[in-house]
Design an enzyme around this catalytic site. Structure first.
Site, PDB file in Angstrom:
ATOM      1  N   VAL A   1      29.632 -33.731  27.630  1.00  0.00           N
ATOM      2  CA  VAL A   1      29.736 -32.570  27.454  1.00  0.00           C
ATOM      3  C   VAL A   1      29.110 -31.649  28.536  1.00  0.00           C
ATOM      4  CG1 VAL A   1      29.635 -30.741  25.761  1.00  0.00           C
ATOM      5  CG2 VAL A   1      30.716 -33.022  25.201  1.00  0.00           C
ATOM      6  N   CYS A   2      29.746 -30.614  28.779  1.00  0.00           N
ATOM      7  CA  CYS A   2      28.909 -29.598  29.920  1.00  0.00           C
ATOM      8  C   CYS A   2      28.323 -30.608  30.994  1.00  0.00           C
ATOM      9  CB  CYS A   2      27.850 -28.945  29.097  1.00  0.00           C
ATOM     10  SG  CYS A   2      27.335 -27.558  29.757  1.00  0.00           S
ATOM     11  N   THR A   3      27.040 -30.268  31.434  1.00  0.00           N
ATOM     12  CA  THR A   3      26.342 -30.785  32.425  1.00  0.00           C
ATOM     13  C   THR A   3      26.165 -32.372  32.214  1.00  0.00           C
ATOM     14  OG1 THR A   3      24.390 -30.025  31.900  1.00  0.00           O
ATOM     15  CG2 THR A   3      25.588 -28.581  33.714  1.00  0.00           C
TER      16      THR A   3
ATOM     17  N   THR B   1      33.007 -29.991  33.759  1.00  0.00           N
ATOM     18  CA  THR B   1      31.552 -29.857  33.184  1.00  0.00           C
ATOM     19  C   THR B   1      31.630 -28.087  32.894  1.00  0.00           C
ATOM     20  OG1 THR B   1      29.136 -29.908  33.934  1.00  0.00           O
ATOM     21  CG2 THR B   1      31.003 -29.214  35.703  1.00  0.00           C
TER      22      THR B   1
END
Length: 214
Positions: free
Chosen positions: A99-101, A119
């Site tokens: 998830v995300c970065t 991202t």
């Protein structure tokens, strides 16, 4: 189904807590929290809100690997032992997720070469530098790799993943159980809908908070 969730200092709480809530709701799934060293982990607010049950030396395989993001992912990215562990676990998984970065961490471990991934919107361009093809979507699946966009998208990623693995009805039951029925007070949750002024204010605030590092 054994899920290894990587913890590290400065991690964003919601990146991991959202998927954790979903994963632990699936009957028979085992979730183990893993960090460089077992014990307290300091999140990005500076608080020890998390505790890793195991160290990377304790876990050598998993059915699923999950990595959440942070404003500053330098700790895992700059640690060759953590990156080596990620590669080792990925070699044993049925699925590898982020998830995300967290996808930047996967990319830094060399796992997203030639793959579609997503991202946080502010970091999409960095995926290209890691050999991935950035896709500005909420959840992206490419082979066994499932990546989610920024922070709150972790719940979407986890529910999508549960639907793919266990079935849509299980995912629907979990969604209802956690009453995930978002009605945001503002239509500013994406750079596609937020005004240019809000996007730039947010970007500046994030850059200041993270010293320009994702």
């Amino acid at each position: 189904m054994k899920i290894a969730m990587l913890f590290y200092n400065k991690m964003t709480p919601l990146d991991t807590i959202g998927p954790y809530q979903v994963f632990t709701a699936v009957p028979g799934w085992e979730v183990v929290t893993v960090a460089r060293h077992a014990g307290p982990v300091i999140d990005e607010t500076g608080r020890a809100l998390f505790n890793a049950e195991a160290s990377i030396d304790d876990i050598d395989s998993a059915d699923v690997l999950f990595i959440g993001g942070a404003g500053n992912t330098s700790e895992p990215i700059d640690d060759p032992d953590v990156l080596a562990w990620i590669r080792k676990i990925d070699a044993t998984t049925q699925w590898t997720t982020s998830v995300c970065t967290g996808s930047l961490i996967l990319g830094s471990a060399g796992l997203l070469q030639g793959r579609n991934a997503t991202t946080h919107w502010s970091a999409l361009h960095l995926l290209t530098e890691l050999g991935a093809t950035p896709v500005a979507e909420r959840v992206v699946t490419d082979g066994k790799y499932v990546t989610g966009a920024g922070v709150a998208a972790g719940i979407d990623m986890a529910l999508t993943f549960v639907g793919q693995v266990v079935g849509d009805d299980m995912a629907r039951c979990i969604q209802l159980g956690i009453e995930y029925d978002p009605e945001p007070p503002y239509d500013a949750g994406s750079p596609k809908t937020a005004s240019e002024e809000i996007v730039e204010l947010t970007r500046a605030a994030m850059t200041s908070a993270n010293s320009g590092s994702l």
